[in-house]
Design a protein around this motif. Structure first.
Motif, short mmCIF file in Angstrom:
data_model
loop_
_atom_site.label_atom_id
_atom_site.label_comp_id
_atom_site.label_asym_id
_atom_site.label_seq_id
_atom_site.Cartn_x
_atom_site.Cartn_y
_atom_site.Cartn_z
N VAL A 17 39.62 43.83 38.50
CA VAL A 17 40.44 42.73 37.67
C VAL A 17 39.53 41.64 37.15
CG1 VAL A 17 41.94 40.87 37.94
CG2 VAL A 17 42.33 42.77 39.19
N ASN A 18 38.30 41.26 37.78
CA ASN A 18 37.44 40.52 37.05
C ASN A 18 36.72 41.14 35.80
OD1 ASN A 18 37.87 38.21 38.47
ND2 ASN A 18 35.99 38.77 40.05
N LYS A 19 36.57 42.51 35.87
CA LYS A 19 35.92 42.97 34.46
C LYS A 19 37.05 42.81 33.57
CE LYS A 19 32.75 46.66 35.76
NZ LYS A 19 32.96 48.03 36.09
N ALA A 20 38.18 43.21 33.93
CA ALA A 20 39.48 43.13 32.79
C ALA A 20 39.35 41.61 32.08
CB ALA A 20 40.75 43.62 33.38
N ILE A 21 39.27 40.77 33.15
CA ILE A 21 39.38 39.45 32.60
C ILE A 21 38.50 39.06 31.79
CG2 ILE A 21 39.27 36.86 33.30
CD1 ILE A 21 40.70 37.77 35.88
N GLU A 22 37.10 39.38 32.10
CA GLU A 22 36.08 39.32 31.02
C GLU A 22 36.18 40.03 29.88
OE1 GLU A 22 31.25 40.08 31.58
OE2 GLU A 22 32.38 39.86 33.42
N MET A 34 43.79 48.26 31.75
CA MET A 34 42.06 48.58 31.92
C MET A 34 41.64 48.29 33.40
SD MET A 34 40.92 49.65 29.28
CE MET A 34 38.88 49.46 29.46
N ALA A 35 42.50 47.23 33.83
CA ALA A 35 42.05 46.92 35.22
C ALA A 35 41.95 48.06 36.25
CB ALA A 35 43.03 45.91 36.11
#
Lengths: 299, 282
Positions: B119-124, B153-154
Protein backbone atom coordinates in the motif's frame (compact mmCIF):
# COMPACT_ATOMS: atom_id res chain seq x y z
CA UNK A 1 -36.32 -1.28 -24.46
CA UNK A 2 -35.01 -2.90 -21.30
CA UNK A 3 -37.92 -4.91 -20.01
CA UNK A 4 -39.47 -8.34 -20.16
CA UNK A 5 -41.63 -7.25 -23.07
CA UNK A 6 -41.35 -9.53 -26.10
CA UNK A 7 -42.54 -7.89 -29.27
CA UNK A 8 -44.64 -10.34 -31.30
CA UNK A 9 -47.58 -9.93 -33.60
CA UNK A 10 -50.45 -11.70 -31.93
CA UNK A 11 -54.04 -11.32 -30.80
CA UNK A 12 -52.97 -10.85 -27.18
CA UNK A 13 -50.31 -8.27 -28.06
CA UNK A 14 -52.84 -6.21 -29.96
CA UNK A 15 -55.28 -5.98 -27.08
CA UNK A 16 -55.50 -2.72 -25.19
CA UNK A 17 -53.37 -2.74 -22.00
CA UNK A 18 -56.48 -1.83 -20.03
CA UNK A 19 -58.22 -4.98 -21.23
CA UNK A 20 -55.22 -7.00 -20.19
CA UNK A 21 -55.12 -5.34 -16.80
CA UNK A 22 -58.78 -6.24 -16.29
CA UNK A 23 -57.86 -9.73 -17.40
CA UNK A 24 -55.15 -9.99 -14.74
CA UNK A 25 -57.59 -8.74 -12.08
CA UNK A 26 -60.12 -11.30 -13.32
CA UNK A 27 -57.59 -14.12 -13.04
CA UNK A 28 -56.61 -13.10 -9.52
CA UNK A 29 -60.26 -12.96 -8.51
CA UNK A 30 -61.02 -16.31 -10.16
CA UNK A 31 -58.12 -18.01 -8.46
CA UNK A 32 -59.75 -17.11 -5.14
CA UNK A 33 -63.28 -18.00 -6.24
CA UNK A 34 -62.22 -21.42 -7.51
CA UNK A 35 -61.27 -22.84 -4.15
CA UNK A 36 -60.64 -26.35 -5.37
CA UNK A 37 -57.47 -27.94 -6.79
CA UNK A 38 -59.21 -29.67 -9.71
CA UNK A 39 -60.99 -26.52 -10.83
CA UNK A 40 -57.81 -24.49 -10.52
CA UNK A 41 -55.93 -27.04 -12.57
CA UNK A 42 -58.65 -26.80 -15.23
CA UNK A 43 -58.45 -23.03 -15.08
CA UNK A 44 -54.66 -23.16 -15.51
CA UNK A 45 -55.10 -25.47 -18.50
CA UNK A 46 -57.68 -23.12 -20.01
CA UNK A 47 -55.21 -20.21 -19.71
CA UNK A 48 -52.57 -22.08 -21.69
CA UNK A 49 -54.23 -21.55 -25.11
CA UNK A 50 -53.86 -17.80 -24.49
CA UNK A 51 -50.12 -18.27 -24.00
CA UNK A 52 -50.00 -20.20 -27.27
CA UNK A 53 -52.05 -17.48 -28.97
CA UNK A 54 -49.55 -14.87 -27.73
CA UNK A 55 -46.67 -16.95 -29.20
CA UNK A 56 -44.92 -16.88 -25.85
CA UNK A 57 -44.75 -20.59 -24.98
CA UNK A 58 -40.98 -20.84 -24.59
CA UNK A 59 -40.34 -17.70 -22.50
CA UNK A 60 -43.46 -18.54 -20.49
CA UNK A 61 -42.18 -22.00 -19.60
CA UNK A 62 -38.78 -20.58 -18.67
CA UNK A 63 -40.30 -18.06 -16.28
CA UNK A 64 -42.67 -20.69 -14.87
CA UNK A 65 -39.70 -22.79 -13.73
CA UNK A 66 -39.07 -20.36 -10.89
CA UNK A 67 -42.70 -20.43 -9.75
CA UNK A 68 -42.61 -24.19 -9.92
CA UNK A 69 -39.87 -24.17 -7.28
CA UNK A 70 -42.36 -22.53 -4.91
CA UNK A 71 -45.06 -25.00 -5.88
CA UNK A 72 -42.81 -27.99 -5.15
CA UNK A 73 -41.80 -26.57 -1.81
CA UNK A 74 -45.34 -25.70 -0.72
CA UNK A 75 -46.89 -28.96 -1.88
CA UNK A 76 -44.26 -31.11 -0.22
CA UNK A 77 -43.83 -29.29 3.09
CA UNK A 78 -47.51 -28.40 3.59
CA UNK A 79 -48.70 -31.83 2.41
CA UNK A 80 -46.71 -33.49 5.16
CA UNK A 81 -46.61 -31.02 8.01
CA UNK A 82 -49.74 -28.85 7.80
CA UNK A 83 -51.74 -29.66 10.96
CA UNK A 84 -55.16 -29.40 9.25
CA UNK A 85 -54.62 -32.81 7.63
CA UNK A 86 -56.26 -35.90 9.17
CA UNK A 87 -56.93 -38.44 6.41
CA UNK A 88 -53.71 -40.11 5.27
CA UNK A 89 -53.31 -40.51 1.51
CA UNK A 90 -49.91 -42.10 1.06
CA UNK A 91 -46.65 -42.55 2.83
CA UNK A 92 -43.12 -41.99 1.62
CA UNK A 93 -39.93 -43.35 3.13
CA UNK A 94 -39.25 -42.54 6.75
CA UNK A 95 -42.88 -42.59 7.82
CA UNK A 96 -43.77 -39.15 6.40
CA UNK A 97 -47.46 -39.19 5.53
CA UNK A 98 -49.21 -36.93 3.04
CA UNK A 99 -52.71 -36.10 4.29
CA UNK A 100 -55.74 -35.29 2.19
CA UNK A 101 -56.82 -31.97 3.72
CA UNK A 102 -53.32 -30.55 3.81
CA UNK A 103 -52.68 -31.68 0.24
CA UNK A 104 -55.85 -29.90 -0.90
CA UNK A 105 -54.76 -26.77 0.94
CA UNK A 106 -51.23 -26.93 -0.50
CA UNK A 107 -52.43 -27.65 -4.04
CA UNK A 108 -54.88 -24.76 -4.01
CA UNK A 109 -52.17 -22.46 -2.81
CA UNK A 110 -49.51 -23.54 -5.29
CA UNK A 111 -51.91 -23.69 -8.27
CA UNK A 112 -53.02 -20.19 -7.32
CA UNK A 113 -49.41 -19.05 -7.59
CA UNK A 114 -49.09 -20.69 -11.01
CA UNK A 115 -52.40 -19.27 -12.26
CA UNK A 116 -51.65 -15.72 -11.14
CA UNK A 117 -48.08 -16.11 -12.42
CA UNK A 118 -49.37 -17.15 -15.82
CA UNK A 119 -51.60 -14.08 -16.10
CA UNK A 120 -48.84 -11.77 -14.89
CA UNK A 121 -46.27 -13.22 -17.28
CA UNK A 122 -48.75 -12.99 -20.13
CA UNK A 123 -49.44 -9.35 -19.32
CA UNK A 124 -45.83 -8.27 -18.82
CA UNK A 125 -44.51 -10.10 -21.87
CA UNK A 126 -47.21 -8.94 -24.24
CA UNK A 127 -47.52 -5.30 -23.14
CA UNK A 128 -45.07 -2.57 -23.97
CA UNK A 129 -44.33 -0.70 -20.71
CA UNK A 130 -45.05 2.67 -22.34
CA UNK A 131 -48.41 1.40 -23.53
CA UNK A 132 -49.21 0.37 -20.01
CA UNK A 133 -48.29 3.81 -18.69
CA UNK A 134 -50.39 5.62 -21.30
CA UNK A 135 -53.32 3.30 -20.62
CA UNK A 136 -53.07 4.07 -16.91
CA UNK A 137 -53.07 7.78 -17.64
CA UNK A 138 -56.30 7.27 -19.57
CA UNK A 139 -57.74 5.79 -16.41
CA UNK A 140 -56.96 9.12 -14.73
CA UNK A 141 -53.99 7.70 -12.85
CA UNK A 142 -51.66 10.66 -12.12
CA UNK A 143 -48.93 10.92 -14.73
CA UNK A 144 -46.13 10.80 -12.16
CA UNK A 145 -47.53 7.59 -10.68
CA UNK A 146 -47.70 5.96 -14.09
CA UNK A 147 -44.12 7.01 -14.65
CA UNK A 148 -43.01 5.49 -11.34
CA UNK A 149 -44.52 2.19 -12.44
CA UNK A 150 -42.95 2.46 -15.87
CA UNK A 151 -39.50 3.29 -14.55
CA UNK A 152 -39.66 0.38 -12.11
CA UNK A 153 -40.08 -1.95 -15.07
CA UNK A 154 -37.13 -0.33 -16.78
CA UNK A 155 -34.74 0.07 -13.89
CA UNK A 156 -34.64 -3.61 -12.91
CA UNK A 157 -32.70 -4.70 -16.03
CA UNK A 158 -30.46 -1.65 -15.63
CA UNK A 159 -29.67 -2.61 -12.05
CA UNK A 160 -29.04 -6.18 -13.13
CA UNK A 161 -26.54 -4.97 -15.73
CA UNK A 162 -24.81 -2.66 -13.25
CA UNK A 163 -24.68 -5.50 -10.72
CA UNK A 164 -22.81 -7.61 -13.24
CA UNK A 165 -20.26 -4.85 -13.86
CA UNK A 166 -19.78 -4.26 -10.12
CA UNK A 167 -19.29 -7.97 -9.58
CA UNK A 168 -16.64 -8.07 -12.30
CA UNK A 169 -15.00 -4.94 -10.89
CA UNK A 170 -14.74 -6.54 -7.46
CA UNK A 171 -13.48 -9.79 -8.93
CA UNK A 172 -10.77 -7.72 -10.57
CA UNK A 173 -9.80 -6.79 -7.01
CA UNK A 174 -9.31 -10.46 -6.16
CA UNK A 175 -12.71 -10.97 -4.54
CA UNK A 176 -13.47 -14.68 -4.65
CA UNK A 177 -17.16 -15.02 -5.49
CA UNK A 178 -17.10 -18.79 -5.47
CA UNK A 179 -16.20 -19.24 -1.81
CA UNK A 180 -18.02 -20.84 1.11
CA UNK A 181 -21.50 -19.71 2.16
CA UNK A 182 -20.11 -17.36 4.84
CA UNK A 183 -17.71 -15.89 2.29
CA UNK A 184 -20.58 -15.33 -0.13
CA UNK A 185 -22.63 -13.51 2.50
CA UNK A 186 -19.59 -11.33 3.27
CA UNK A 187 -19.26 -10.60 -0.45
CA UNK A 188 -22.67 -8.92 -0.50
CA UNK A 189 -21.17 -5.73 0.97
CA UNK A 190 -18.58 -5.03 -1.75
CA UNK A 191 -21.20 -5.78 -4.39
CA UNK A 192 -24.23 -4.05 -2.95
CA UNK A 193 -22.54 -0.92 -1.58
CA UNK A 194 -21.37 0.35 -5.00
CA UNK A 195 -24.60 -0.87 -6.58
CA UNK A 196 -26.75 1.19 -4.22
CA UNK A 197 -24.61 4.26 -4.71
CA UNK A 198 -24.69 3.90 -8.49
CA UNK A 199 -28.45 3.33 -8.50
CA UNK A 200 -29.05 6.44 -6.39
CA UNK A 201 -26.77 8.43 -8.68
CA UNK A 202 -28.68 7.19 -11.72
CA UNK A 203 -32.05 8.03 -10.20
CA UNK A 204 -30.80 11.46 -9.24
CA UNK A 205 -29.55 12.01 -12.78
CA UNK A 206 -32.85 10.76 -14.17
CA UNK A 207 -34.76 13.36 -12.18
CA UNK A 208 -32.62 16.12 -13.71
CA UNK A 209 -33.05 14.69 -17.20
CA UNK A 210 -36.83 14.59 -16.72
CA UNK A 211 -36.92 18.18 -15.51
CA UNK A 212 -34.90 19.25 -18.55
CA UNK A 213 -37.78 17.91 -20.63
CA UNK A 214 -40.52 19.67 -18.63
CA UNK A 215 -41.77 16.60 -16.83
CA UNK A 216 -43.44 18.42 -13.95
CA UNK A 217 -45.44 20.79 -16.17
CA UNK A 218 -49.08 21.08 -15.10
CA UNK A 219 -51.91 19.99 -17.38
CA UNK A 220 -52.51 17.19 -19.83
CA UNK A 221 -49.84 15.55 -21.93
CA UNK A 222 -49.95 13.81 -25.26
CA UNK A 223 -48.56 10.32 -25.50
CA UNK A 224 -46.30 9.00 -28.23
CA UNK A 225 -47.93 5.60 -28.10
CA UNK A 226 -51.69 5.72 -28.24
CA UNK A 227 -53.91 2.81 -27.25
CA UNK A 228 -57.54 2.32 -28.23
CA UNK A 229 -60.19 -0.08 -27.02
CA UNK A 230 -61.67 -1.77 -30.10
CA UNK A 231 -64.08 -4.55 -30.98
CA UNK A 232 -61.48 -7.21 -30.12
CA UNK A 233 -61.24 -5.83 -26.62
CA UNK A 234 -65.00 -5.84 -26.16
CA UNK A 235 -65.16 -9.44 -27.32
CA UNK A 236 -62.40 -10.39 -24.91
CA UNK A 237 -64.06 -8.55 -22.01
CA UNK A 238 -67.36 -10.24 -22.83
CA UNK A 239 -65.58 -13.58 -22.64
CA UNK A 240 -64.21 -12.63 -19.23
CA UNK A 241 -67.67 -11.68 -17.94
CA UNK A 242 -69.19 -14.94 -19.20
CA UNK A 243 -66.41 -16.96 -17.61
CA UNK A 244 -66.76 -15.08 -14.33
CA UNK A 245 -70.53 -15.63 -14.21
CA UNK A 246 -69.98 -19.30 -14.86
CA UNK A 247 -67.46 -19.52 -12.05
CA UNK A 248 -69.75 -17.80 -9.58
CA UNK A 249 -72.64 -20.06 -10.65
CA UNK A 250 -70.38 -23.08 -10.20
CA UNK A 251 -69.29 -22.00 -6.75
CA UNK A 252 -72.64 -20.85 -5.40
CA UNK A 253 -75.13 -23.30 -6.90
CA UNK A 254 -73.11 -26.38 -7.60
CA UNK A 255 -70.55 -26.34 -4.80
CA UNK A 256 -70.62 -29.59 -2.95
CA UNK A 257 -72.82 -31.37 -5.45
CA UNK A 258 -69.86 -32.63 -7.42
CA UNK A 259 -66.31 -33.22 -6.47
CA UNK A 260 -63.53 -33.58 -9.01
CA UNK A 261 -60.77 -33.64 -6.44
CA UNK A 262 -59.66 -37.17 -5.68
CA UNK A 263 -56.70 -38.76 -3.98
CA UNK A 264 -55.39 -39.72 -7.40
CA UNK A 265 -55.49 -36.18 -8.76
CA UNK A 266 -53.66 -34.81 -5.71
CA UNK A 267 -51.04 -37.54 -5.79
CA UNK A 268 -50.43 -37.24 -9.52
CA UNK A 269 -50.16 -33.47 -9.44
CA UNK A 270 -47.67 -33.75 -6.58
CA UNK A 271 -45.65 -36.38 -8.41
CA UNK A 272 -45.96 -34.33 -11.60
CA UNK A 273 -44.39 -31.26 -10.01
CA UNK A 274 -41.67 -33.46 -8.53
CA UNK A 275 -40.98 -34.96 -11.94
CA UNK A 276 -40.69 -31.55 -13.61
CA UNK A 277 -38.49 -30.37 -10.77
CA UNK A 278 -36.28 -33.47 -11.13
CA UNK A 279 -36.02 -32.79 -14.88
CA UNK A 280 -34.92 -29.23 -14.19
CA UNK A 281 -32.22 -30.41 -11.78
CA UNK A 282 -31.10 -33.11 -14.24
CA UNK A 283 -30.85 -30.52 -17.01
CA UNK A 284 -28.80 -28.24 -14.76
CA UNK A 285 -26.45 -31.07 -13.71
CA UNK A 286 -25.97 -32.25 -17.30
CA UNK A 287 -25.11 -28.71 -18.37
CA UNK A 288 -22.56 -28.41 -15.55
CA UNK A 289 -21.00 -31.80 -16.37
CA UNK A 290 -20.87 -30.93 -20.07
CA UNK A 291 -19.16 -27.63 -19.28
CA UNK A 292 -16.68 -29.43 -17.02
CA UNK A 293 -15.93 -32.16 -19.55
CA UNK A 294 -15.70 -29.58 -22.35
CA UNK A 295 -13.23 -27.57 -20.26
CA UNK A 296 -11.14 -30.70 -19.64
CA UNK A 297 -11.13 -31.63 -23.31
CA UNK A 298 -10.02 -28.15 -24.34
CA UNK A 299 -7.26 -28.08 -21.75
CA UNK B 1 11.59 -14.75 -25.11
CA UNK B 2 8.40 -16.22 -23.68
CA UNK B 3 5.41 -13.90 -23.99
CA UNK B 4 3.75 -13.04 -20.65
CA UNK B 5 0.27 -12.94 -22.15
CA UNK B 6 -0.35 -15.35 -24.97
CA UNK B 7 -3.66 -15.35 -26.81
CA UNK B 8 -3.90 -18.33 -29.13
CA UNK B 9 -6.66 -18.48 -31.73
CA UNK B 10 -9.24 -17.20 -29.28
CA UNK B 11 -12.90 -16.72 -30.13
CA UNK B 12 -15.66 -15.71 -27.79
CA UNK B 13 -19.34 -16.18 -28.49
CA UNK B 14 -21.74 -14.70 -25.93
CA UNK B 15 -24.65 -16.80 -24.71
CA UNK B 16 -27.00 -14.79 -26.94
CA UNK B 17 -25.07 -15.99 -29.99
CA UNK B 18 -23.14 -12.78 -30.69
CA UNK B 19 -19.54 -13.39 -31.70
CA UNK B 20 -17.52 -10.76 -29.86
CA UNK B 21 -14.03 -11.82 -30.90
CA UNK B 22 -12.96 -14.17 -33.65
CA UNK B 23 -9.67 -16.06 -34.01
CA UNK B 24 -7.51 -13.51 -32.25
CA UNK B 25 -3.80 -14.18 -31.83
CA UNK B 26 -1.77 -11.85 -29.65
CA UNK B 27 1.47 -12.14 -27.70
CA UNK B 28 2.37 -9.51 -25.15
CA UNK B 29 5.87 -9.48 -23.72
CA UNK B 30 7.34 -8.10 -20.52
CA UNK B 31 7.67 -4.34 -20.21
CA UNK B 32 5.42 -3.58 -23.18
CA UNK B 33 2.75 -0.91 -23.46
CA UNK B 34 -0.01 -2.09 -25.78
CA UNK B 35 -2.88 0.10 -26.90
CA UNK B 36 -6.03 -1.57 -28.20
CA UNK B 37 -8.01 0.56 -30.63
CA UNK B 38 -11.24 0.09 -32.49
CA UNK B 39 -14.73 1.48 -32.78
CA UNK B 40 -17.40 0.75 -30.19
CA UNK B 41 -18.49 -2.88 -30.25
CA UNK B 42 -15.37 -4.08 -32.07
CA UNK B 43 -14.46 -6.48 -29.26
CA UNK B 44 -11.76 -4.54 -27.37
CA UNK B 45 -13.29 -4.94 -23.93
CA UNK B 46 -14.24 -8.55 -24.54
CA UNK B 47 -10.64 -9.31 -25.46
CA UNK B 48 -9.11 -7.78 -22.33
CA UNK B 49 -11.74 -9.31 -20.05
CA UNK B 50 -10.18 -12.62 -21.02
CA UNK B 51 -6.85 -11.58 -19.50
CA UNK B 52 -8.04 -11.86 -15.90
CA UNK B 53 -10.51 -14.65 -16.54
CA UNK B 54 -13.72 -12.59 -16.30
CA UNK B 55 -14.55 -14.23 -19.62
CA UNK B 56 -13.35 -17.64 -20.70
CA UNK B 57 -12.59 -18.28 -24.38
CA UNK B 58 -15.23 -20.37 -26.13
CA UNK B 59 -12.48 -21.45 -28.54
CA UNK B 60 -8.71 -21.29 -28.26
CA UNK B 61 -6.51 -20.74 -25.26
CA UNK B 62 -5.03 -17.90 -23.24
CA UNK B 63 -2.07 -18.18 -20.91
CA UNK B 64 -0.99 -15.54 -18.42
CA UNK B 65 2.54 -16.09 -17.11
CA UNK B 66 2.25 -19.72 -18.18
CA UNK B 67 -1.13 -20.30 -16.45
CA UNK B 68 -4.15 -21.19 -18.56
CA UNK B 69 -7.06 -18.85 -17.79
CA UNK B 70 -9.53 -21.70 -18.17
CA UNK B 71 -8.26 -23.53 -15.11
CA UNK B 72 -7.33 -20.70 -12.79
CA UNK B 73 -9.66 -18.76 -10.51
CA UNK B 74 -10.42 -15.15 -11.31
CA UNK B 75 -9.04 -14.11 -7.91
CA UNK B 76 -5.70 -15.76 -8.74
CA UNK B 77 -5.55 -14.26 -12.23
CA UNK B 78 -6.52 -10.84 -10.87
CA UNK B 79 -3.38 -10.84 -8.76
CA UNK B 80 -1.40 -11.10 -12.02
CA UNK B 81 -3.58 -8.89 -14.22
CA UNK B 82 -5.02 -5.75 -12.62
CA UNK B 83 -8.08 -4.43 -14.42
CA UNK B 84 -9.08 -0.80 -13.83
CA UNK B 85 -12.69 -0.31 -14.86
CA UNK B 86 -13.81 2.75 -16.76
CA UNK B 87 -16.09 4.02 -14.00
CA UNK B 88 -14.35 4.10 -10.59
CA UNK B 89 -17.78 4.07 -8.91
CA UNK B 90 -18.08 0.41 -9.80
CA UNK B 91 -14.97 -0.36 -7.80
CA UNK B 92 -14.84 1.92 -4.78
CA UNK B 93 -17.14 1.35 -1.81
CA UNK B 94 -15.16 1.74 1.41
CA UNK B 95 -15.37 4.89 3.54
CA UNK B 96 -11.65 5.66 3.45
CA UNK B 97 -9.07 5.82 0.67
CA UNK B 98 -6.59 3.87 2.81
CA UNK B 99 -9.08 1.02 3.30
CA UNK B 100 -9.78 1.05 -0.40
CA UNK B 101 -6.08 0.53 -1.11
CA UNK B 102 -5.80 -2.37 1.34
CA UNK B 103 -8.90 -4.16 0.08
CA UNK B 104 -7.38 -6.17 -2.77
CA UNK B 105 -4.43 -7.34 -0.69
CA UNK B 106 -6.78 -8.40 2.11
CA UNK B 107 -8.72 -10.51 -0.37
CA UNK B 108 -5.45 -12.26 -1.16
CA UNK B 109 -4.93 -12.97 2.56
CA UNK B 110 -1.53 -11.26 2.76
CA UNK B 111 0.27 -10.59 6.04
CA UNK B 112 -0.06 -7.16 7.71
CA UNK B 113 3.53 -6.20 6.86
CA UNK B 114 3.17 -7.16 3.23
CA UNK B 115 -0.08 -5.21 2.89
CA UNK B 116 1.55 -2.16 4.45
CA UNK B 117 4.55 -2.39 2.16
CA UNK B 118 2.47 -2.71 -1.00
CA UNK B 119 0.00 0.00 0.00
CA UNK B 120 2.85 2.39 0.84
CA UNK B 121 4.35 1.76 -2.59
CA UNK B 122 1.01 2.60 -4.23
CA UNK B 123 0.60 5.72 -2.08
CA UNK B 124 4.06 6.89 -3.12
CA UNK B 125 3.46 6.18 -6.80
CA UNK B 126 0.12 7.98 -6.91
CA UNK B 127 1.05 10.70 -4.38
CA UNK B 128 -2.04 10.03 -2.28
CA UNK B 129 -0.50 10.95 1.12
CA UNK B 130 -2.93 13.82 1.72
CA UNK B 131 -6.10 11.92 0.87
CA UNK B 132 -5.73 8.76 2.93
CA UNK B 133 -8.51 9.57 5.41
CA UNK B 134 -10.90 11.03 2.85
CA UNK B 135 -14.00 9.28 1.60
CA UNK B 136 -13.43 8.35 -2.07
CA UNK B 137 -16.86 9.73 -2.94
CA UNK B 138 -15.85 13.18 -1.69
CA UNK B 139 -12.98 13.35 -4.18
CA UNK B 140 -13.32 14.74 -7.68
CA UNK B 141 -13.61 12.34 -10.58
CA UNK B 142 -9.95 12.35 -11.62
CA UNK B 143 -8.84 11.78 -8.04
CA UNK B 144 -11.38 9.00 -7.67
CA UNK B 145 -10.03 7.43 -10.85
CA UNK B 146 -6.55 7.55 -9.36
CA UNK B 147 -7.76 5.92 -6.16
CA UNK B 148 -9.30 3.13 -8.22
CA UNK B 149 -6.03 2.72 -10.14
CA UNK B 150 -4.00 2.82 -6.93
CA UNK B 151 -6.21 0.19 -5.32
CA UNK B 152 -5.43 -2.11 -8.24
CA UNK B 153 -1.73 -1.23 -8.22
CA UNK B 154 -1.55 -2.06 -4.50
CA UNK B 155 -2.11 -5.69 -5.47
CA UNK B 156 1.02 -5.14 -7.63
CA UNK B 157 -0.04 -7.15 -10.65
CA UNK B 158 2.43 -7.78 -13.46
CA UNK B 159 -0.06 -6.49 -16.03
CA UNK B 160 -2.27 -3.45 -15.63
CA UNK B 161 -5.27 -3.02 -17.91
CA UNK B 162 -6.73 0.49 -18.20
CA UNK B 163 -10.20 0.68 -19.73
CA UNK B 164 -10.60 4.12 -21.33
CA UNK B 165 -8.50 5.90 -18.70
CA UNK B 166 -8.76 9.40 -20.19
CA UNK B 167 -12.53 9.43 -20.84
CA UNK B 168 -14.12 12.28 -18.90
CA UNK B 169 -10.77 13.59 -17.65
CA UNK B 170 -9.63 17.18 -18.00
CA UNK B 171 -6.33 18.06 -19.64
CA UNK B 172 -4.45 17.83 -16.35
CA UNK B 173 -6.00 14.44 -15.66
CA UNK B 174 -4.95 13.17 -19.10
CA UNK B 175 -1.38 14.41 -18.58
CA UNK B 176 -1.35 12.66 -15.23
CA UNK B 177 -2.47 9.40 -16.78
CA UNK B 178 0.20 9.67 -19.46
CA UNK B 179 2.75 10.19 -16.70
CA UNK B 180 1.41 7.21 -14.75
CA UNK B 181 1.52 4.90 -17.76
CA UNK B 182 5.19 5.81 -18.25
CA UNK B 183 5.80 5.20 -14.53
CA UNK B 184 4.19 1.77 -14.73
CA UNK B 185 6.47 0.86 -17.59
CA UNK B 186 9.50 2.11 -15.66
CA UNK B 187 8.50 -0.08 -12.74
CA UNK B 188 8.51 -3.09 -15.05
CA UNK B 189 4.78 -3.55 -15.56
CA UNK B 190 3.00 -4.44 -18.77
CA UNK B 191 0.33 -1.84 -19.57
CA UNK B 192 -2.68 -2.63 -21.75
CA UNK B 193 -4.73 0.42 -22.74
CA UNK B 194 -8.18 0.48 -24.24
CA UNK B 195 -8.75 3.96 -25.53
CA UNK B 196 -10.18 6.27 -28.13
CA UNK B 197 -7.67 8.95 -27.19
CA UNK B 198 -5.32 9.15 -30.18
CA UNK B 199 -3.22 11.90 -28.62
CA UNK B 200 -2.42 9.62 -25.70
CA UNK B 201 -1.22 6.93 -28.09
CA UNK B 202 0.66 9.52 -30.13
CA UNK B 203 2.53 10.65 -27.03
CA UNK B 204 3.36 7.10 -26.02
CA UNK B 205 4.07 5.83 -29.56
CA UNK B 206 3.47 2.33 -28.23
CA UNK B 207 2.54 -0.94 -29.83
CA UNK B 208 -0.99 -0.61 -31.23
CA UNK B 209 -3.50 -3.36 -31.87
CA UNK B 210 -6.52 -2.47 -33.99
CA UNK B 211 -9.75 -4.42 -33.64
CA UNK B 212 -12.47 -4.30 -36.27
CA UNK B 213 -15.68 -6.33 -36.32
CA UNK B 214 -14.41 -8.87 -33.76
CA UNK B 215 -11.10 -9.43 -35.55
CA UNK B 216 -7.58 -8.15 -35.08
CA UNK B 217 -6.72 -6.18 -38.22
CA UNK B 218 -3.44 -4.52 -37.29
CA UNK B 219 -0.67 -4.94 -34.74
CA UNK B 220 2.34 -2.64 -34.99
CA UNK B 221 4.03 0.48 -33.65
CA UNK B 222 1.62 3.43 -33.48
CA UNK B 223 3.38 5.48 -36.20
CA UNK B 224 3.26 2.53 -38.60
CA UNK B 225 -0.44 1.92 -37.91
CA UNK B 226 -1.31 5.61 -38.19
CA UNK B 227 0.51 5.76 -41.54
CA UNK B 228 -1.58 2.90 -42.95
CA UNK B 229 -4.53 4.71 -44.48
CA UNK B 230 -6.35 1.49 -45.40
CA UNK B 231 -6.44 0.21 -41.84
CA UNK B 232 -7.33 3.58 -40.36
CA UNK B 233 -10.25 3.96 -42.74
CA UNK B 234 -11.41 0.38 -42.25
CA UNK B 235 -11.49 0.67 -38.47
CA UNK B 236 -12.95 4.19 -38.60
CA UNK B 237 -9.99 5.73 -36.78
CA UNK B 238 -8.72 9.29 -37.00
CA UNK B 239 -5.03 9.85 -36.19
CA UNK B 240 -3.99 12.78 -33.97
CA UNK B 241 -4.54 16.17 -35.63
CA UNK B 242 -0.82 16.85 -35.83
CA UNK B 243 -0.37 13.61 -37.83
CA UNK B 244 -3.15 14.53 -40.27
CA UNK B 245 -1.68 17.99 -40.69
CA UNK B 246 1.92 16.92 -41.23
CA UNK B 247 0.83 14.29 -43.74
CA UNK B 248 -0.46 17.13 -45.89
CA UNK B 249 2.58 19.38 -45.60
CA UNK B 250 4.88 18.59 -48.57
CA UNK B 251 8.01 20.25 -47.19
CA UNK B 252 7.96 17.96 -44.11
CA UNK B 253 7.10 14.74 -45.81
CA UNK B 254 10.28 12.71 -45.61
CA UNK B 255 8.33 9.44 -45.29
CA UNK B 256 7.98 9.89 -41.58
CA UNK B 257 4.76 9.92 -39.53
CA UNK B 258 4.78 12.58 -36.87
CA UNK B 259 2.77 11.83 -33.74
CA UNK B 260 3.55 14.78 -31.51
CA UNK B 261 4.05 18.51 -31.84
CA UNK B 262 7.53 18.15 -30.35
CA UNK B 263 8.68 15.72 -33.04
CA UNK B 264 7.48 18.11 -35.77
CA UNK B 265 9.29 21.03 -34.16
CA UNK B 266 12.43 18.93 -33.88
CA UNK B 267 12.23 18.07 -37.55
CA UNK B 268 11.68 21.68 -38.61
CA UNK B 269 14.68 22.76 -36.54
CA UNK B 270 16.88 20.12 -38.19
CA UNK B 271 15.69 21.12 -41.66
CA UNK B 272 16.33 24.72 -40.83
CA UNK B 273 19.89 23.99 -39.63
CA UNK B 274 20.63 22.04 -42.80
CA UNK B 275 19.33 24.89 -44.92
CA UNK B 276 21.50 27.30 -42.99
CA UNK B 277 24.52 24.98 -43.53
CA UNK B 278 23.84 24.78 -47.26
CA UNK B 279 23.41 28.54 -47.42
CA UNK B 280 26.68 29.22 -45.62
CA UNK B 281 28.57 26.79 -47.90
CA UNK B 282 27.40 28.58 -51.01
Amino acid sequence: MNSLYMPKDSFIHNLDPRTKMIFVAFVVLSSFILNDPALQLLFLASLFPLVVAAKLVKPYLISMQFLLLFAVLIMTVHGIYNPIGVTPVFEIFGGLTFKYESMVYASVMSFRILVIGTAAVLFVMSTHPSDMASALVKWKVPHSFAFILLSTFQIIPIIAREAKIVMEAQQARCLDVKGSLIQRVKNLIPIFAPLFIITFMKVHQLSYVLECRAFSREGTKTSLRDTKIGSKDYAFLLGIVVFLTFEIYLQIFLSGSFNLTTNGLLTYSLIGTWAVFALMIAKFVIKRVQGFVGGMADA
Amino acid sequence: MEPYISVMNVSHVYSNGVTAIKDVNLDIYDNEVVAILGSNGSGKTTLVKHFNGLLKPTKGKITIGGLSTKKERISKLSSLVGYVFQNPNHQTFLPKVSQELEYGCKNLNMSEEEIEERVNKAIELFELEDYLDENPFDLNSSQRKEVAMASIMAISPQVIVLDEPTTGQDHKGCERILHLVRMFRQHGHIVVLITHDMNLIGELNCRTVVMHQSEKVADDQADVVFADKGIMELAGLQPPQITSLTNKLPFLNNNKTYLTVESVLQSIKCNHKEEVKIATRT
